[in-house]
Write an enzyme that holds these catalytic residues in place. Structure first.
Site, short mmCIF file in Angstrom:
data_model
loop_
_atom_site.label_atom_id
_atom_site.label_comp_id
_atom_site.label_asym_id
_atom_site.label_seq_id
_atom_site.Cartn_x
_atom_site.Cartn_y
_atom_site.Cartn_z
N LYS A 1 1.10 4.18 -2.83
CA LYS A 1 0.75 5.57 -2.53
C LYS A 1 1.93 6.51 -2.73
CE LYS A 1 -3.58 4.80 -1.50
NZ LYS A 1 -4.64 5.33 -2.36
N TYR B 1 0.84 -1.21 0.00
CA TYR B 1 0.00 0.00 0.00
C TYR B 1 0.87 1.27 0.00
CZ TYR B 1 -3.77 3.14 1.62
OH TYR B 1 -4.70 4.15 1.75
P1 NAP Z 1 -13.33 2.32 0.95
O1 NAP Z 1 -14.42 2.76 1.84
O2 NAP Z 1 -12.80 0.94 1.04
O3 NAP Z 1 -13.71 2.65 -0.56
C1 NAP Z 1 -12.87 2.36 -1.62
C2 NAP Z 1 -13.67 2.36 -2.89
O4 NAP Z 1 -12.79 2.07 -3.99
C3 NAP Z 1 -14.76 1.30 -2.90
O5 NAP Z 1 -15.97 1.87 -3.32
C4 NAP Z 1 -14.24 0.28 -3.90
O6 NAP Z 1 -15.26 -0.40 -4.59
C5 NAP Z 1 -13.46 1.15 -4.84
N1 NAP Z 1 -12.51 0.38 -5.64
C6 NAP Z 1 -11.56 -0.48 -5.21
N2 NAP Z 1 -10.92 -1.03 -6.24
C7 NAP Z 1 -11.47 -0.50 -7.37
C8 NAP Z 1 -11.24 -0.69 -8.76
N3 NAP Z 1 -10.29 -1.52 -9.20
N4 NAP Z 1 -12.00 0.00 -9.64
C9 NAP Z 1 -12.96 0.86 -9.20
N5 NAP Z 1 -13.23 1.06 -7.90
C10 NAP Z 1 -12.50 0.38 -6.99
O7 NAP Z 1 -12.02 3.24 1.18
P2 NAP Z 1 -11.86 4.78 1.59
O8 NAP Z 1 -11.40 4.82 2.98
O9 NAP Z 1 -13.06 5.56 1.18
O10 NAP Z 1 -10.59 5.16 0.69
C11 NAP Z 1 -10.70 5.91 -0.51
C12 NAP Z 1 -9.29 6.26 -0.97
O11 NAP Z 1 -8.63 7.00 0.05
C13 NAP Z 1 -8.40 5.03 -1.22
O12 NAP Z 1 -7.53 5.29 -2.30
C14 NAP Z 1 -7.59 4.93 0.05
O13 NAP Z 1 -6.37 4.26 -0.15
C15 NAP Z 1 -7.39 6.39 0.39
N6 NAP Z 1 -7.08 6.63 1.79
C16 NAP Z 1 -7.95 6.31 2.79
C17 NAP Z 1 -7.62 6.56 4.11
C18 NAP Z 1 -8.53 6.24 5.25
O14 NAP Z 1 -8.13 6.42 6.41
N7 NAP Z 1 -9.76 5.78 5.03
C19 NAP Z 1 -6.38 7.12 4.42
C20 NAP Z 1 -5.51 7.43 3.37
C21 NAP Z 1 -5.87 7.20 2.07
P3 NAP Z 1 -15.67 -1.91 -4.17
O15 NAP Z 1 -16.25 -1.77 -2.79
O16 NAP Z 1 -16.64 -2.27 -5.21
O17 NAP Z 1 -14.42 -2.71 -4.20
#
Ligand code: NAP
Length: 243
Positions: free
Chosen positions: A156, A152
């Site tokens: 990133k 990861y």
């Molecule tokens: P989340 O709730 O798990 O949502 C991620 C979304 O990405 C889901 O809707 C998922 O769809 C979709 N996705 C995954 N693989 C995909 C693909 N190949 N094509 C299209 N859609 C895809 O995660 P989140 O926390 O909202 O995170 C969103 C972004 O922020 C991510 O890039 C994550 O790495 C980044 N981020 C999050 C945090 C945090 O603390 N939450 C911190 C730093 C960075 P499915 O459910 O259908 O798989």
């Protein structure tokens, strides 16, 4: 400024992507709501309630052709692609010595190559338009690393390099490219972490709270609206990482 513009948000069915899609809709933009597995009708209704159009589009952004078809569909439907938010991301955590090759490859393929795939398709359109904003969702893990997240963190950190290179390549035609590095945001992705891990993380957050998806969404709209910021990483992390 965003009224009537076309915004693609990848992985927008839930979490941060969903909040970003809603924030851009609130600002008057038409939304292309990318999802991989499923979306509920509620999010489409919520977006349309702002008086804008919403086109849900199923595509796995890690697949080059599917990512290309997503961008093409946005252009066909709305006539332009003004903002691309590469938000789709996955985790497959584990210590390096136990991490499978597939767990490494699939995270890189979704988080890093997925963004390349959509940028490859959208940059052509934005260069012709002589305008556009691309926002890539990185993470503090990409800045400082994290135990159990070699795949990861690498994806990133790679996104930051991709952001800066794309920013330099596209700047001459007025296209900006930036990254957001969220810290700990309350979504499904972080809900699976144990209380012990959450307690440890909290110790490193000066603002002493976990972030909300809305906090990241506001940063995305800011970066899309500001036309004199490019090649930057905006940390939305309660002060976890201070450059
Ligand atoms: P989340 O709730 O798990 O949502 C991620 C979304 O990405 C889901 O809707 C998922 O769809 C979709 N996705 C995954 N693989 C995909 C693909 N190949 N094509 C299209 N859609 C895809 O995660 P989140 O926390 O909202 O995170 C969103 C972004 O922020 C991510 O890039 C994550 O790495 C980044 N981020 C999050 C945090 C945090 O603390 N939450 C911190 C730093 C960075 P499915 O459910 O259908 O798989």
């Amino acid at each position: 400024m965003l009224r009537g513009k076309t915004v693609i948000v990848t992985g927008a069915a839930k979490g941060i992507g969903r909040a970003i899609a809603k924030k851009f809709a609130e600002a008057g933009a038409n939304i292309v709501l990318n999802y991989r597995s499923r979306i509920d009708d509620e999010i489409v209704k919520e977006i349309e309630s702002f008086g804008v159009e919403c086109m849900p589009y199923k595509a796995d952004v890690s697949d080059f052709k599917e990512a290309e078809s997503l961008v093409k569909a946005a252009k066909e439907k709305f006539g332009s692609v003004d903002v691309l938010v590469n938000n789709a991301g996955i985790t497959k955590d584990g210590l390096i010595m136990r991490m499978s090759e597939d767990d490494f490859d699939s995270v890189i393929k979704t988080n890093l190559k997925g963004a390349f795939n959509t940028i490859r398709a959208a940059s052509n359109i934005m260069l012709k338009q002589r305008s556009g904003a691309i926002i890539n969702m990185s993470s503090v893990s990409g800045l400082i690393g994290n135990v159990g997240q070699a795949n990861y963190s690498a994806s990133k950190a790679g996104l930051i390099g991709l952001t800066k290179s794309a920013a330099r390549e596209l700047a001459a035609r007025g296209v900006t490219v930036n990254a957001i590095a969220p810290g700990f945001i309350s979504t499904d992705m972080t809900a699976v972490l144990s209380d012990n891990i959450k307690d440890e993380m909290m110790k490193n957050i000066p603002l002493k709270r976990f972030g909300e998806a809305e906090d990241v969404a506001k940063a995305a709209v800011f970066l899309a609206e500001n036309r004199y910021i490019t090649g930057q990483v905006l940390n939305v992390d309660g002060g976890m990482v201070m450059n």
